[in-house]
Design an enzyme around this catalytic site. Structure first.
Site, PDB file in Angstrom:
ATOM      1  N   GLU A  39       2.788   3.337   7.550  1.00  0.00           N
ATOM      2  CA  GLU A  39       2.496   3.240   8.980  1.00  0.00           C
ATOM      3  C   GLU A  39       2.578   4.619   9.646  1.00  0.00           C
ATOM      4  O   GLU A  39       3.507   5.396   9.393  1.00  0.00           O
ATOM      5  CB  GLU A  39       3.515   2.291   9.628  1.00  0.00           C
ATOM      6  CG  GLU A  39       3.374   2.114  11.125  1.00  0.00           C
ATOM      7  CD  GLU A  39       4.416   1.162  11.701  1.00  0.00           C
ATOM      8  OE1 GLU A  39       4.298   0.799  12.877  1.00  0.00           O
ATOM      9  OE2 GLU A  39       5.352   0.783  10.960  1.00  0.00           O
ATOM     10  N   LYS A 106      -2.253  -2.877  15.249  1.00  0.00           N
ATOM     11  CA  LYS A 106      -1.009  -3.645  15.105  1.00  0.00           C
ATOM     12  C   LYS A 106      -0.863  -4.647  16.246  1.00  0.00           C
ATOM     13  O   LYS A 106      -1.025  -4.306  17.427  1.00  0.00           O
ATOM     14  CB  LYS A 106       0.178  -2.672  15.090  1.00  0.00           C
ATOM     15  CG  LYS A 106       1.536  -3.295  14.800  1.00  0.00           C
ATOM     16  CD  LYS A 106       2.587  -2.198  14.698  1.00  0.00           C
ATOM     17  CE  LYS A 106       3.973  -2.719  14.338  1.00  0.00           C
ATOM     18  NZ  LYS A 106       4.953  -1.612  14.190  1.00  0.00           N
ATOM     19  N   CYS A 142       3.603  -3.442   9.546  1.00  0.00           N
ATOM     20  CA  CYS A 142       5.057  -3.592   9.707  1.00  0.00           C
ATOM     21  C   CYS A 142       5.476  -4.873  10.428  1.00  0.00           C
ATOM     22  O   CYS A 142       5.523  -5.932   9.819  1.00  0.00           O
ATOM     23  CB  CYS A 142       5.624  -2.354  10.406  1.00  0.00           C
ATOM     24  SG  CYS A 142       7.367  -2.059  10.003  1.00  0.00           S
TER      25      CYS A 142
END
Length: 532
Positions: A39, A106, A142
């Site tokens: 990330e 994300k 994540c």
């Protein structure tokens, strides 16, 4: 198809350097493979308010062009911040043969504990897939794995596998927690998952790597090393073939110790210090700090100074010297008595009529701080402070004295864990004298002084601190666990009134569930504690 996990150590803000590292990893990846980075790999994580700078995105665009140009006969999945239509996203971009195949934003933005992503990013809303070598691949970043919704978006898309880019910081048992979650997701959604994690020390955070993959039955097929850079090629046909599975640390002590070493090495090296210097008192805290420093930097880059005073026991000098010799470092003994006497002589007219108290004790600690900071300035070495979490919690430390320095190696390590870590380090090679571990701890700022004169036993103290600091229990709740109310009230009061000290302390690596700093941000001026 081959998939390459690049578990790399990136530096926050060093976009050109990070890009060159990515390009080097691309170069060695097999032809027609997918190469996955963590990330926000291009900026490092967390970039914090660097994300507010317009010139950051100019540098990112230049770096992404180079990555696209290098993506011949390969697919490159790289994490980076991205701006579009006035919004900033935490993005994962996929490049192949010079073209952008896909870009994912994300969806689940963490905004708790050490995370502050809602300050910077807009949440994405859509699942994103790309096709490569006949396989359909979904993307997550994540926190998306910890939320139920993002992975569920892929259920109807018939993906072969999901790639997750991560910057997941270390705390105890976090690796097993990640793997348990991902195995559950893979099994529930009948999809293989690759989990690529960052590895580095970044200020007070430690990212411990341990990247892994699971098949659609929820079985672990690979695990990369913890607290080290690593690089692994996986084979994928109808599912992942089993590959290298590195072992996890076999104890809490091993986990924490390797995290402290990584954090110290990266903080010193990435900030350009030539080495480290610390005060070696003959006590257990400085002994453990020295061991971590040497393991992180090598003995040739570490200096320790023993600074005795008239209250310093001879055994303390002997034990400090013995450890310095065992670890092969530069070692000096410098008495603080002449400096202390000089300060007292200058202050005598203003101290007239005043009884001795902690002022004189603190002046000893501050004399030592002056010596260490002078050595730091002269030699370009950072001063490592040696206070532990228990001391920091209750203010058992001196501002501008033993708190003077740039990095607090064991700031988030409770005293009871300090003993365990010292014993663990001696299993790797006996460098800490046994007497340092077994003798009662003392600041040696007054005759026959020991810590337990003014603090409860460390087993009790650490349990009370964990309850109050990490678990937010009230005084009544803590007393109900079996501790004396007067003791609990004393400890809680000390925690509350010493926030001003902690705010001025050096940063140190987070290894517990909740540290002083990013995790726990309390006001200095507050009446809350007075109303207990």
């Amino acid at each position: 198809m081959q998939l390459v996990i690049a578990q790399s150590n990136f530096t926050v803000g060093a976009i050109q350097k990070n890009c060159q590292q990515i390009l080097a990893d691309i170069e060695k990846a097999p032809k027609d493979s997918i190469l996955v980075f963590p990330e926000l790999a291009l900026t490092g994580y967390p970039p914090e308010d660097l994300l507010l700078r317009p010139d950051l995105y100019k540098r990112l665009n230049s770096a992404l062009q180079l990555i696209a140009q290098a993506s011949h006969h390969k697919a490159i999945v790289v994490g980076h911040p991205h701006q579009e239509n006035g919004f900033t996203y935490n993005a994962a971009s996929v490049y192949s043969d010079g073209q952008l195949l896909a870009r994912y934003y994300k969806q689940a933005l963490p905004n708790y504990g050490v995370f502050d992503e809602m300050r910077y990013f807009t949440a994405g809303a859509n699942a994103t897939t790309f096709n490569y070598q006949g396989k359909k691949i979904g993307l997550l970043i994540c926190e998306d794995l910890w939320d139920d919704a993002p992975i569920a978006h892929y259920d109807a898309k018939n993906v072969d596998l999901i790639v997750s880019l991560n910057a997941s910081p270390f705390n105890l048992e976090k690796q097993l927690e990640r793997e348990s979650l991902v195995k559950k997701r893979a099994l529930n959604h009948a999809v293989s998952i690759v989990y690529v994690n960052q590895v580095c020390g970044q200020d007070e955070l430690v990212f411990d790597g341990g990247s892994f993959a699971v098949n659609r039955e929820g079985e672990l097929v690979c695990r990369l090393r913890q607290c080290q850079e690593d690089y692994l090629t996986l084979n994928y046909a109808n599912d992942f073939a089993p590959s290298r599975i590195e072992s996890v640390a076999d104890s809490e002590e091993a986990e924490i110790y390797q995290a402290l070493v990584l954090a110290t090495r990266d903080y010193v090296n990435k900030n350009g210090f030539k080495g480290a210097v610390l005060g070696l008192s003959g006590g257990i805290d400085s002994a453990l700090t020295l061991a971590v420093a040497v393991d992180a930097l090598g003995p040739e880059r570490v200096q320790a100074v023993m600074m005795p005073f008239k209250y310093t026991a001879q055994m303390s000098v002997e034990d400090a010297k013995a450890q310095a010799q065992a670890m092969g470092i530069e070692f000096d003994i410098v008495s603080i008595e002449p400096m202390f006497d000089g300060f007292m002589q200058a202050l005598e007219p203003m101290f007239a009529g005043s009884a001795k108290d902690t002022t004189e004790e603190n002046l000893q600690a501050r004399s030592r701080g002056v010596i260490l900071m002078a050595l730091s300035n002269k030699k370009g070495r950072i001063v490592l402070t040696t206070g532990n979490k228990s001391e920091m919690a209750v203010g058992y430390c001196t501002l501008y004295g033993d708190m003077a320095g740039g990095f607090a190696v064991i700031k988030d390590v409770p005293k009871t864990m300090v003993y365990k870590l010292a014993n663990y380090r001696n299993t790797l090679g006996k460098v800490i004298p046994e007497r340092v571990i077994t003798r009662p701890p003392s600041a040696e700022l007054a005759p026959d002084q020991v810590d337990q004169d003014s603090l409860p036993p460390y087993d009790d103290l650490d349990a009370i601190l964990e309850a109050y600091v990490e678990n937010d229990l009230s005084i009544a709740d803590i007393v109900s666990l079996g501790y004396e109310e007067a003791v609990v009230r004393k400890v809680v009061r000390l925690v509350d009134i010493n926030e001003y000290k902690r705010r001025q302390s050096a940063i140190g690596p987070k290894v517990t569930q909740r540290n002083f700093g990013k995790d726990r941000r309390y006001p200095i001026t507050s009446g809350f504690g007075r109303e207990h």
